[in-house]
Design a protein around this motif. Structure first.
Motif, PDB file in Angstrom:
ATOM      1  N   ALA A 223       0.832  -1.204   0.000  1.00 37.19           N
ATOM      2  CA  ALA A 223       0.000   0.000   0.000  1.00 37.19           C
ATOM      3  C   ALA A 223       0.869   1.257   0.000  1.00 37.19           C
ATOM      4  O   ALA A 223       0.576   2.231  -0.722  1.00 37.19           O
ATOM      5  N   ALA A 224       1.934   1.261   0.781  1.00 35.47           N
ATOM      6  CA  ALA A 224       2.840   2.411   0.800  1.00 35.47           C
ATOM      7  C   ALA A 224       3.520   2.582  -0.561  1.00 35.47           C
ATOM      8  O   ALA A 224       3.676   3.717  -1.048  1.00 35.47           O
ATOM      9  N   ALA A 225       3.892   1.480  -1.181  1.00 35.85           N
ATOM     10  CA  ALA A 225       4.501   1.560  -2.506  1.00 35.85           C
ATOM     11  C   ALA A 225       3.496   2.069  -3.540  1.00 35.85           C
ATOM     12  O   ALA A 225       3.850   2.839  -4.440  1.00 35.85           O
TER      13      ALA A 225
ATOM     14  N   VAL B 198       1.244   5.073   6.861  1.00 35.47           N
ATOM     15  CA  VAL B 198       0.995   3.653   6.565  1.00 35.47           C
ATOM     16  C   VAL B 198       2.211   2.812   6.948  1.00 35.47           C
ATOM     17  O   VAL B 198       2.076   1.734   7.523  1.00 35.47           O
ATOM     18  N   SER B 199       3.389   3.310   6.643  1.00 39.85           N
ATOM     19  CA  SER B 199       4.611   2.577   7.003  1.00 39.85           C
ATOM     20  C   SER B 199       4.767   2.460   8.514  1.00 39.85           C
ATOM     21  O   SER B 199       5.140   1.402   9.039  1.00 39.85           O
TER      22      SER B 199
ATOM     23  N   ILE C 289       2.333   2.559  10.799  1.00 47.45           N
ATOM     24  CA  ILE C 289       1.314   1.644  11.313  1.00 47.45           C
ATOM     25  C   ILE C 289       1.715   0.196  11.063  1.00 47.45           C
ATOM     26  O   ILE C 289       1.560  -0.668  11.932  1.00 47.45           O
ATOM     27  N   GLY C 290       2.248  -0.078   9.882  1.00 43.57           N
ATOM     28  CA  GLY C 290       2.703  -1.434   9.582  1.00 43.57           C
ATOM     29  C   GLY C 290       3.823  -1.889  10.505  1.00 43.57           C
ATOM     30  O   GLY C 290       3.813  -3.011  11.014  1.00 43.57           O
ATOM     31  N   PHE C 291       4.783  -0.999  10.735  1.00 41.94           N
ATOM     32  CA  PHE C 291       5.895  -1.351  11.622  1.00 41.94           C
ATOM     33  C   PHE C 291       5.425  -1.562  13.052  1.00 41.94           C
ATOM     34  O   PHE C 291       5.798  -2.547  13.699  1.00 41.94           O
ATOM     35  N   LEU C 292       4.627  -0.650  13.568  1.00 38.82           N
ATOM     36  CA  LEU C 292       4.170  -0.776  14.951  1.00 38.82           C
ATOM     37  C   LEU C 292       3.286  -2.005  15.147  1.00 38.82           C
ATOM     38  O   LEU C 292       3.367  -2.675  16.183  1.00 38.82           O
ATOM     39  N   GLY C 293       2.462  -2.313  14.165  1.00 37.05           N
ATOM     40  CA  GLY C 293       1.629  -3.507  14.259  1.00 37.05           C
ATOM     41  C   GLY C 293       2.453  -4.777  14.294  1.00 37.05           C
ATOM     42  O   GLY C 293       2.212  -5.679  15.106  1.00 37.05           O
TER      43      GLY C 293
END
Length: 86
Positions: A43-45, A66-67, A69-73
């Motif tokens: 999604a970020a790409a 988005v990046s 949120i993905g990392f923290l998740g």
């Protein structure tokens, strides 16, 4: 530039479909977490491709969000998964 954006979009859509299959059919929770993390990266790409295609820099904060949120998740799931294994 249009051809590059279209090819990138098609490849990202194909990657998202393949990754969605892994999320839905993953045999373990960690497989699903890796799949969701990959989907956030896709999604970020996709947002980055759109920002480059449209010459619009207002999408950059969304890419960062988005990046993050993905990392923290992923970090949270990994932390709780390690806690469950002890």
């Amino acid at each position: 530039m249009t051809a590059v954006a279209v090819i990138s979009g098609v490849l990202l859509a194909l990657a998202a479909i393949i990754t969605s299959y892994r999320v839905l059919a993953g045999p373990s929770t960690l497989d699903r977490v890796v799949g969701v993390d990959a989907l956030t990266a896709i999604a970020a790409a996709g947002l980055a491709v759109w920002a480059a295609y449209s010459n619009d820099t207002t999408a950059v904060p969304a890419i960062v969000a988005v990046s993050l949120i993905g990392f923290l998740g992923s970090a949270a799931v990994a932390r709780f998964r390690v806690r469950d294994d002890i």
